[in-house]
Design an enzyme around this catalytic site. Structure first.
Site, PDB file in Angstrom:
ATOM      1  N   ALA A  74       0.839  -1.201   0.000  1.00  0.00           N
ATOM      2  CA  ALA A  74       0.000   0.000   0.000  1.00  0.00           C
ATOM      3  C   ALA A  74       0.876   1.253   0.000  1.00  0.00           C
ATOM      4  CB  ALA A  74      -0.941  -0.005   1.197  1.00  0.00           C
ATOM      5  N   ASP A  75       1.897   1.257   0.842  1.00  0.00           N
ATOM      6  CA  ASP A  75       2.834   2.386   0.864  1.00  0.00           C
ATOM      7  C   ASP A  75       3.603   2.494  -0.448  1.00  0.00           C
ATOM      8  OD1 ASP A  75       2.743   3.679   3.505  1.00  0.00           O
ATOM      9  OD2 ASP A  75       3.330   1.734   4.268  1.00  0.00           O
ATOM     10  N   VAL A  76       4.106   1.369  -0.916  1.00  0.00           N
ATOM     11  CA  VAL A  76       4.922   1.380  -2.132  1.00  0.00           C
ATOM     12  C   VAL A  76       4.121   1.860  -3.330  1.00  0.00           C
ATOM     13  CG1 VAL A  76       6.120  -0.109  -3.789  1.00  0.00           C
ATOM     14  CG2 VAL A  76       6.568  -0.359  -1.339  1.00  0.00           C
ATOM     15  N   GLY A 124       3.527   5.555  -3.137  1.00  0.00           N
ATOM     16  CA  GLY A 124       4.738   6.278  -3.497  1.00  0.00           C
ATOM     17  C   GLY A 124       4.984   6.290  -4.998  1.00  0.00           C
TER      18      GLY A 124
END
Length: 387
Positions: free
Chosen positions: A174-176, A179
Site C-alpha cells: 500500500a505504501d509502495v 509512493g
C-alpha cells in the site's frame, strides 16, 4: 556530490515520514534530484527506531528499515511547529521545486503551510500530498498504516488460500504503490510546469493506490459483477498458472495462452487436443482434475530438470527463490559508503536509461547529519544551492 540523472537540477524537500512519502522522495533522488529530508529533532523519522534488525554498533545502530527508503538524501532536523524556525522552513520551501509530505489532511494548514501559503512562498512549487484515506470523506482523519489499508483496500480479500484466512502481501505494498503513483504525479506536474511556469498540488492516498492496482480483479467485479475471493497460489482466470510441487520443491508454471498449452501438455503426458482441457475455459472448468494430473506428473522430476524441459519447450516457469538467491543476480544491488556502517548494499533502482546513468548518490543520512551545512547555506545566503 553533484547529482546526475534525468532529474538533475530538480530540488525536493522531503517532509514525509515512514514509507510512502520517503519512498517517493528516494525515487526522485535516484533519478538525480537533490533531496533534503526534514526530520524531528531527537527522534527523526519513525522508521529510525523500527527493528530489529539494526546494523552497526550499539551506540550508532541504524534501522535497516530506514535504510531501505532514504538513500540519496541529506537530513536536517527542524521542529516545524517552532515559530523560531519559520524563516528557515520558508527558505527551504523557496529552495524547492517539489515538496513531499504525508501528514493527515489539515496538518499542513495547522503548520501554516497550506496550499495558499506555499503558493505565495513559491509559485512554481509542486506539492505531493499522500494521505491514508484521501482528503475528503468520513475517513480522511484516519491514520493509514500499510496493513490497515491492505485490508480496507481489498487486497487482503484477494490474498490467501481458498477457504483460509486473509493474508497480507510480504512487502508494504500500500505504501509502495502510493509512493509510485505519487512519483508519476510529480513528474506529470513538472512537465506541466514547464509549459505554464506554475506549480500545483498532487494528491493520492494509500487507499486510492490500492484500488489503482486492482487491475483485472476490479473489472471482475465492476463489469462482470463477480466478487473475487482468495485465489491462493493459482491464477483465478488462467490455467494452469501457479505454484506446483516437483520432486524436491515448488516451481511456478505459467501456461498463459493456448499456444503454450500445446507445448506444455505433452511434457506432462497429456494430449493438447484432449477435449477436457483444449482451451483455457475448459481447463478452468476442470481445474481440480487438471491439477491432480499435473501433481502426479510433476512429482516425478526435480525442479532443475523441469526448468530445463520447460525452457526447451518454450513454457514460462521459475523456481521459488529466497532473497539471498535473488540478490545474486546482476544489476540488482547498489553499494554506498555509509558514515556509520561503512560499505552497505541496497536494492538498486530498477530503471535503466539508454543515455543517462543512474547512481545511488548519497547514502541514507544520519539524523540531522547535514543540519549545520544546510542552515548556513539557507540563512547565510538565500541564493546558496545548499551543496
Amino acid at each position: 556530490m553533484q547529482p546526475k540523472g534525468p532529474l538533475a537540477g530538480v530540488r525536493v524537500l522531503d517532509l514525509a515520514r515512514v514509507l510512502a512519502g520517503p519512498f517517493a522522495a528516494m525515487l526522485l533522488a535516484d533519478l538525480g534530484a537533490e533531496v533534503i529530508k526534514v526530520e524531528r529533532p531527537g527522534a527523526g523519522d519513525d522508521t529510525r527506531s523500527w527493528g530489529p534488525p539494526f546494523a552497526g554498533p550499539e551506540d550508532g545502530r541504524q534501522s535497516t528499515y530506514f535504510l531501505s527508503v532514504n538513500r540519496g538524501k541529506r537530513s536536517v532536523t527542524v521542529d516545524l511547529k517552532d515559530p523560531a524556525e519559520r524563516g528557515f522552513v520558508e527558505e527551504l520551501i523557496r529552495w524547492a521545486d517539489v515538496l513531499v509530505e504525508n501528514f493527515r489532511p489539515g496538518v499542513m494548514d495547522r503548520l501554516g503551510l497550506g496550499d495558499e501559503r506555499l503558493a505565495e512562498l513559491n509559485p512554481g512549487l509542486v506539492r505531493l500530498s499522500i494521505s491514508g484515506f484521501g482528503d475528503a470523506g468520513p475517513d480522511r482523519d484516519r491514520v493509514g498504516y500499510d496493513q490497515i489499508v491492505q485490508a480496507e483496500g481489498g487486497l487482503m480479500s484477494l490474498t490467501g488460500m481458498p477457504g483460509g484466512p486473509a493474508v497480507k502481501v510480504g512487502v508494504p505494498i500500500a505504501d509502495v504503490s502510493a509512493g509510485l503513483f505519487g512519483v508519476i504525479g510529480v513528474l506529470g506536474a513538472l512537465v506541466e510546469r514547464g509549459r505554464t511556469g506554475k506549480g500545483q498540488r498532487v494528491a493520492t492516498s494509500l487507499l486510492a493506490a490500492q484500488v489503482g492496482i486492482h487491475t483485472f480483479q476490479a473489472t471482475r467485479y465492476l463489469v462482470a459483477g463477480e466478487v473475487p475471493g482468495h485465489s491462493g497460489n493459482h491464477h483465478p482466470t488462467v490455467a494452469p498458472y501457479g505454484l506446483f510441487d516437483a520432486a524436491d520443491g515448488p516451481l511456478v508454471i505459467a501456461v498463459g495462452n493456448d499456444g503454450i498449452w500445446w507445448r506444455f501438455a505433452p511434457l506432462v503426458g497429456l494430449d493438447p487436443a484432449d477435449g477436457r482441457f483444449a482451451v483455457n475455459a475448459l481447463r478452468l472448468e476442470r481445474l481440480e482434475e487438471l491439477h491432480q494430473i499435473l501433481a502426479a506428473a510433476l512429482a516425478a522430476r526435480p525442479v532443475a530438470e523441469w526448468l530445463r524441459l520447460l525452457a526447451d519447450a518454450g513454457v514460462p516457469a521459475g523456481r521459488v527463490k529466497s532473497l539471498d538467491a535473488v540478490y545474486d543476480g546482476p544489476g540488482l544491488v547498489w553499494e554506498v559508503d555509509h558514515p556509520a556502517l561503512g560499505r552497505v548494499r541496497l536494492s538498486a533502482n530498477p530503471l535503466r536509461y539508454s543515455r543517462t546513468a543512474l547512481s545511488p548518490g548519497l547514502p541514507p543520512p544520519l539524523l540531522g547529519e547535514h543540519t549545520g551545512q544546510i542552515r548556513q547555506a539557507m540563512l547565510g545566503d538565500q541564493r546558496a544551492d545548499a551543496r
